[in-house]
Design an enzyme around this catalytic site. Structure first.
Site, PDB file in Angstrom:
ATOM      1  N   MET A  15      64.278-140.600  50.035  1.00 40.05           N
ATOM      2  CA  MET A  15      62.985-139.986  49.732  1.00 40.05           C
ATOM      3  C   MET A  15      62.813-139.882  48.222  1.00 40.05           C
ATOM      4  O   MET A  15      63.147-138.893  47.599  1.00 40.05           O
ATOM      5  CB  MET A  15      62.896-138.600  50.391  1.00 40.05           C
ATOM      6  CG  MET A  15      61.550-137.925  50.203  1.00 40.05           C
ATOM      7  SD  MET A  15      60.133-138.846  50.838  1.00 40.05           S
ATOM      8  CE  MET A  15      60.296-138.547  52.589  1.00 40.05           C
ATOM      9  N   HIS A  16      62.300-140.955  47.633  1.00 42.46           N
ATOM     10  CA  HIS A  16      62.007-140.952  46.201  1.00 42.46           C
ATOM     11  C   HIS A  16      60.492-140.922  46.031  1.00 42.46           C
ATOM     12  O   HIS A  16      59.762-140.693  46.987  1.00 42.46           O
ATOM     13  CB  HIS A  16      62.674-142.148  45.490  1.00 42.46           C
ATOM     14  CG  HIS A  16      62.235-143.484  45.993  1.00 42.46           C
ATOM     15  ND1 HIS A  16      61.214-144.182  45.406  1.00 42.46           N
ATOM     16  CD2 HIS A  16      62.675-144.249  47.040  1.00 42.46           C
ATOM     17  CE1 HIS A  16      61.036-145.336  46.068  1.00 42.46           C
ATOM     18  NE2 HIS A  16      61.917-145.392  47.053  1.00 42.46           N
ATOM     19  N   ALA A  17      60.006-141.138  44.824  1.00 43.79           N
ATOM     20  CA  ALA A  17      58.588-140.938  44.523  1.00 43.79           C
ATOM     21  C   ALA A  17      57.645-141.788  45.379  1.00 43.79           C
ATOM     22  O   ALA A  17      56.641-141.287  45.874  1.00 43.79           O
ATOM     23  CB  ALA A  17      58.322-141.200  43.041  1.00 43.79           C
ATOM     24  N   GLU A  89      59.742-150.885  52.436  1.00 44.51           N
ATOM     25  CA  GLU A  89      60.638-151.327  51.365  1.00 44.51           C
ATOM     26  C   GLU A  89      61.646-152.318  51.962  1.00 44.51           C
ATOM     27  O   GLU A  89      62.138-152.112  53.049  1.00 44.51           O
ATOM     28  CB  GLU A  89      61.389-150.133  50.757  1.00 44.51           C
ATOM     29  CG  GLU A  89      60.465-149.185  50.035  1.00 44.51           C
ATOM     30  CD  GLU A  89      61.201-148.000  49.416  1.00 44.51           C
ATOM     31  OE1 GLU A  89      62.431-147.917  49.538  1.00 44.51           O
ATOM     32  OE2 GLU A  89      60.535-147.156  48.824  1.00 44.51           O
TER      33      GLU A  89
END
Length: 90
Positions: A15-17, A89
């Site tokens: 959980m990144h930007a 992704e």
């Protein structure tokens, strides 16, 4: 009563930007409240990108999702689909 589900983060960076922003944009389309909870019981409302980043969840960790509101079924389904896609992704 709220709907709940537990998902596993599949995307490489967790959980990144970018995933937080995608989830934020998705949640804003619904009239339900969405709360995420990590393995350490830290909660974040999905209408706050900063709060979601504070979950500090990495690939392979689980997140509990709690959705309550008039369109909770549709919201939960859409959220699960986003997580299952790995936030698109590679």
């Amino acid at each position: 009563m709220a709907l709940t589900a537990t998902i596993t983060l599949k995307n490489r960076l967790g959980m990144h930007a970018r995933p937080a922003m995608l989830l934020y944009e998705l949640v804003k389309k619904f009239n339900s409240k969405v709360i995420l909870r990590n393995n350490n019981n830290i909660e974040a409302e999905a209408d706050s990108v900063i709060a979601m980043l504070m979950l500090d969840s990495e690939q392979g960790s689980t997140i509990d999702i709690e959705v309550s509101g008039p369109d909770e079924h549709q919201a939960l389904s859409a959220i699960i689909n986003l997580f299952e896609s790995g936030f698109d992704e590679s």
